[in-house]
Write a protein that holds these residues in place. Structure first.
Motif, PDB file in Angstrom:
ATOM      1  N   GLU A 135     -24.323 -37.721 -13.024  1.00  0.00           N
ATOM      2  CA  GLU A 135     -22.966 -36.717 -13.019  1.00  0.00           C
ATOM      3  C   GLU A 135     -22.262 -36.789 -14.116  1.00  0.00           C
ATOM      4  N   PHE A 136     -21.519 -38.279 -14.094  1.00  0.00           N
ATOM      5  CA  PHE A 136     -20.753 -38.665 -14.895  1.00  0.00           C
ATOM      6  C   PHE A 136     -21.276 -38.452 -16.335  1.00  0.00           C
ATOM      7  N   TYR A 137     -22.260 -38.981 -16.557  1.00  0.00           N
ATOM      8  CA  TYR A 137     -22.965 -38.749 -17.951  1.00  0.00           C
ATOM      9  C   TYR A 137     -23.092 -37.434 -18.612  1.00  0.00           C
ATOM     10  N   CYS A 138     -23.477 -36.415 -17.473  1.00  0.00           N
ATOM     11  CA  CYS A 138     -23.571 -35.143 -17.971  1.00  0.00           C
ATOM     12  C   CYS A 138     -22.108 -34.624 -18.227  1.00  0.00           C
ATOM     13  N   ALA A 139     -21.279 -35.211 -17.704  1.00  0.00           N
ATOM     14  CA  ALA A 139     -19.834 -34.550 -18.302  1.00  0.00           C
ATOM     15  C   ALA A 139     -19.563 -35.257 -19.418  1.00  0.00           C
ATOM     16  N   ALA A 140     -19.715 -36.466 -19.479  1.00  0.00           N
ATOM     17  CA  ALA A 140     -19.438 -37.004 -20.982  1.00  0.00           C
ATOM     18  C   ALA A 140     -20.160 -36.689 -22.159  1.00  0.00           C
ATOM     19  N   TYR A 141     -21.381 -36.125 -21.839  1.00  0.00           N
ATOM     20  CA  TYR A 141     -22.185 -35.384 -22.842  1.00  0.00           C
ATOM     21  C   TYR A 141     -21.940 -33.989 -22.900  1.00  0.00           C
ATOM     22  N   TYR A 142     -20.942 -33.538 -22.251  1.00  0.00           N
ATOM     23  CA  TYR A 142     -20.500 -31.919 -22.143  1.00  0.00           C
ATOM     24  C   TYR A 142     -21.731 -31.071 -21.940  1.00  0.00           C
ATOM     25  N   ILE A 143     -22.751 -31.643 -21.036  1.00  0.00           N
ATOM     26  CA  ILE A 143     -23.929 -30.787 -20.612  1.00  0.00           C
ATOM     27  C   ILE A 143     -23.781 -30.476 -19.338  1.00  0.00           C
ATOM     28  N   TYR A 144     -22.696 -30.485 -18.599  1.00  0.00           N
ATOM     29  CA  TYR A 144     -22.422 -30.053 -17.187  1.00  0.00           C
ATOM     30  C   TYR A 144     -22.534 -28.534 -16.980  1.00  0.00           C
ATOM     31  N   ASP A 145     -23.642 -28.147 -16.422  1.00  0.00           N
ATOM     32  CA  ASP A 145     -23.460 -26.510 -15.954  1.00  0.00           C
ATOM     33  C   ASP A 145     -24.411 -26.237 -14.542  1.00  0.00           C
ATOM     34  N   GLY A 146     -24.474 -25.092 -14.415  1.00  0.00           N
ATOM     35  CA  GLY A 146     -25.328 -24.530 -13.006  1.00  0.00           C
ATOM     36  C   GLY A 146     -26.584 -25.372 -12.790  1.00  0.00           C
ATOM     37  N   ASP A 147     -27.258 -25.770 -13.889  1.00  0.00           N
ATOM     38  CA  ASP A 147     -28.645 -26.298 -13.706  1.00  0.00           C
ATOM     39  C   ASP A 147     -28.689 -27.984 -13.645  1.00  0.00           C
ATOM     40  N   THR A 148     -27.448 -28.434 -13.540  1.00  0.00           N
ATOM     41  CA  THR A 148     -27.379 -29.953 -13.871  1.00  0.00           C
ATOM     42  C   THR A 148     -28.046 -30.921 -12.802  1.00  0.00           C
ATOM     43  N   VAL A 149     -27.618 -30.348 -11.085  1.00  0.00           N
ATOM     44  CA  VAL A 149     -28.222 -31.116 -10.178  1.00  0.00           C
ATOM     45  C   VAL A 149     -29.698 -30.907 -10.213  1.00  0.00           C
ATOM     46  N   LYS A 150     -30.027 -29.943 -10.646  1.00  0.00           N
ATOM     47  CA  LYS A 150     -31.794 -29.723 -10.579  1.00  0.00           C
ATOM     48  C   LYS A 150     -32.136 -30.554 -11.529  1.00  0.00           C
ATOM     49  N   LYS A 151     -31.565 -30.603 -12.902  1.00  0.00           N
ATOM     50  CA  LYS A 151     -32.105 -31.581 -13.839  1.00  0.00           C
ATOM     51  C   LYS A 151     -31.958 -32.828 -13.527  1.00  0.00           C
ATOM     52  N   ILE A 152     -30.922 -33.275 -12.854  1.00  0.00           N
ATOM     53  CA  ILE A 152     -30.685 -34.649 -12.381  1.00  0.00           C
ATOM     54  C   ILE A 152     -31.814 -35.056 -11.458  1.00  0.00           C
ATOM     55  N   ASN A 153     -32.119 -34.274 -10.487  1.00  0.00           N
ATOM     56  CA  ASN A 153     -33.239 -34.536  -9.611  1.00  0.00           C
ATOM     57  C   ASN A 153     -34.285 -34.650  -9.988  1.00  0.00           C
ATOM     58  N   ASN A 154     -34.715 -33.658 -11.092  1.00  0.00           N
ATOM     59  CA  ASN A 154     -36.112 -33.912 -11.826  1.00  0.00           C
ATOM     60  C   ASN A 154     -36.090 -35.295 -12.403  1.00  0.00           C
ATOM     61  N   LEU A 155     -35.307 -35.631 -13.235  1.00  0.00           N
ATOM     62  CA  LEU A 155     -35.013 -36.925 -13.805  1.00  0.00           C
ATOM     63  C   LEU A 155     -35.260 -38.079 -13.025  1.00  0.00           C
ATOM     64  N   LEU A 156     -34.583 -37.943 -11.837  1.00  0.00           N
ATOM     65  CA  LEU A 156     -34.405 -39.183 -10.946  1.00  0.00           C
ATOM     66  C   LEU A 156     -35.872 -39.305 -10.286  1.00  0.00           C
ATOM     67  N   GLU A 157     -36.581 -37.990 -10.031  1.00  0.00           N
ATOM     68  CA  GLU A 157     -37.944 -38.073  -9.689  1.00  0.00           C
ATOM     69  C   GLU A 157     -38.828 -38.752 -10.403  1.00  0.00           C
ATOM     70  N   ARG A 158     -38.748 -38.382 -11.866  1.00  0.00           N
ATOM     71  CA  ARG A 158     -39.638 -39.134 -12.934  1.00  0.00           C
ATOM     72  C   ARG A 158     -39.613 -40.357 -13.105  1.00  0.00           C
ATOM     73  N   VAL A 159     -38.167 -40.951 -12.824  1.00  0.00           N
ATOM     74  CA  VAL A 159     -38.051 -42.467 -12.927  1.00  0.00           C
ATOM     75  C   VAL A 159     -38.405 -43.252 -11.462  1.00  0.00           C
ATOM     76  N   GLY A 160     -38.675 -42.405 -10.458  1.00  0.00           N
ATOM     77  CA  GLY A 160     -38.853 -43.092  -9.060  1.00  0.00           C
ATOM     78  C   GLY A 160     -37.602 -43.248  -8.418  1.00  0.00           C
ATOM     79  N   LEU A 161     -36.708 -42.682  -8.566  1.00  0.00           N
ATOM     80  CA  LEU A 161     -35.407 -42.957  -7.821  1.00  0.00           C
ATOM     81  C   LEU A 161     -34.614 -42.028  -7.142  1.00  0.00           C
ATOM     82  N   LEU A 162     -35.535 -40.898  -6.773  1.00  0.00           N
ATOM     83  CA  LEU A 162     -34.856 -39.750  -6.070  1.00  0.00           C
ATOM     84  C   LEU A 162     -34.377 -40.188  -4.667  1.00  0.00           C
ATOM     85  N   GLU A 163     -35.208 -40.896  -4.096  1.00  0.00           N
ATOM     86  CA  GLU A 163     -34.799 -41.112  -2.680  1.00  0.00           C
ATOM     87  C   GLU A 163     -33.453 -42.175  -2.881  1.00  0.00           C
ATOM     88  N   LYS A 164     -33.173 -42.728  -4.024  1.00  0.00           N
ATOM     89  CA  LYS A 164     -31.967 -43.560  -4.292  1.00  0.00           C
ATOM     90  C   LYS A 164     -30.727 -42.880  -4.591  1.00  0.00           C
TER      91      LYS A 164
END
Ligand SMILES: Nc1ncnc2c1ncn2[C@@H]1O[C@H](COP(=O)(O)OP(=O)(O)O)[C@@H](O)[C@H]1O
Ligand SMILES: [Mg+2]
Length: 316
Positions: free
Chosen positions: A100-129
């Motif tokens: 979330e910190f990096y989303c804010a730093a890149y000015y890309i925080y919006d309503g879809d951000t959490v979903k987007k982060i979850n997708n990325l974390l899943e992709r790199v195998g870190l969703l449970e973390k």
């Protein structure tokens, strides 16, 4: 049609009295998985930081996807995602908060951000973390988190500095799998390493950097072809050694000669035809030879040779 997406022309970069990049030129085609390989201190990090827009160059020109780096750095920072070799310390920050910190730093925080982060974390195998503190992650997990963060803006070009360093075999393979997957989606990826084996099994093209200069570049097949021509010619003589050596010294393709007993090793800058002419000339001296041919070495041998210090070479 392939198009050049990264065009580096005559780049020089010095730090006070160290010349980190010396007239460095390179083209990378769209969609390549390009491996930049070279020993420590060769200039890899300097080059990658320049690509990411984090360092200025002293001389030369860089064009990325048609944008002149000097004139359009902001645009370039949007299309190049950079993963540094050093992860940093993030006291009291959880995995989700880090993203979330990096989303804010890149000015890309919006309503879809959490979903987007979850997708990325899943992709790199870190969703449970997602709820774990970043500083408690293993090195492999940190590297994957760093990759996920780099993907937040979905950049078409990824620049990754030694993404496998310090990883065990499992995590290294996992990182390679992720990079191949990203490459299959059409991204252009540049990865650095000081270990050749980490690159040959996954990259589509390679560049070898030594002391700030690109000493060899091309697609893997081209490089293997060049390697064969760079392999030394071995000649084993039974007699008339002096005549053969004197002939070698007069042959223009011969760049250096070293002798080990009856074996003569020759750095020979010539094609098959030039080799045949040399063989005929040797036979014409009346010498008996029982071996003549290129030494068969692999890419690792070549890399060792290119990167070893000049003074270690035995040149007659
Ligand atoms: N901030 C800096 N100040 C001075 N010299 C530096 C700095 N960063 C790198 N160098 C020097 O520049 C050269 C290239 O370094 P670097 O790009 O980090 O190489 P690599 O990533 O291939 O190990 C080295 O000689 C290194 O010591
Ligand atoms: Mg480095």
């Amino acid at each position: 049609m392939v198009s050049i997406v990264i065009d580096i022309d005559g780049v020089c970069k010095s730090y006070k009295n160290v010349k980190a990049l010396d007239n460095f030129s390179l083209h990378i085609d769209k969609g390549e998985l390009f491996g930049l390989i070279g020993p420590n201190g060769a200039g890899k990090t300097t080059f990658l930081k320049i690509l990411a827009g984090l360092l200025n160059i002293d001389e030369g020109k860089i064009t990325i996807d048609g944008n002149d780096m000097q004139k359009n750095r902001r645009k370039i920072s949007e299309i190049v995602g950079y993963m540094p070799d050093f992860f940093g310390v993030y006291d009291n920050l959880k995995v989700m908060e880090y993203m979330e910190f990096y989303c804010a730093a890149y000015y890309i925080y919006d309503g879809d951000t959490v979903k987007k982060i979850n997708n990325l974390l899943e992709r790199v195998g870190l969703l449970e973390k997602a709820d774990m503190y970043v500083d408690q992650l293993s090195r492999g997990m940190k590297q994957r988190l760093c990759l996920a963060r780099t993907l937040l803006q979905d950049p078409p070009i990824l620049v990754l500095d030694e993404p496998y360093s310090g990883l065990d075999v499992y995590n290294r393979n996992e990182m390679k799998r992720l990079l191949r997957e990203l490459s299959d989606t059409g991204k252009t990826i540049i990865v650095s390493s000081h270990i050749l084996n980490e690159m040959t099994d996954m990259c589509t093209s390679l560049g070898v950097i030594k002391a700030g200069r690109l000493v060899l570049t091309g697609n893997i097949d081209n490089i293997l072809e060049k390697v064969n021509n760079l392999n030394p010619l071995l000649i084993e003589v039974v007699d008339r050694e002096e005549e053969v050596i004197s002939l070698l010294k007069k042959t223009k393709e011969v760049k250096s000669i070293s002798i080990n007993g009856r074996k003569i090793q020759v750095e020979f800058d010539g094609n098959n035809e030039a080799e045949s002419i040399l063989l005929k000339n040797i036979i014409d001296t009346g010498a008996m030879i029982n071996f003549f041919g290129r030494e068969q070495r692999n890419l690792e041998g070549l890399f060792m040779d290119i990167t070893k210090k000049e003074k270690e070479k035995r040149i007659l």
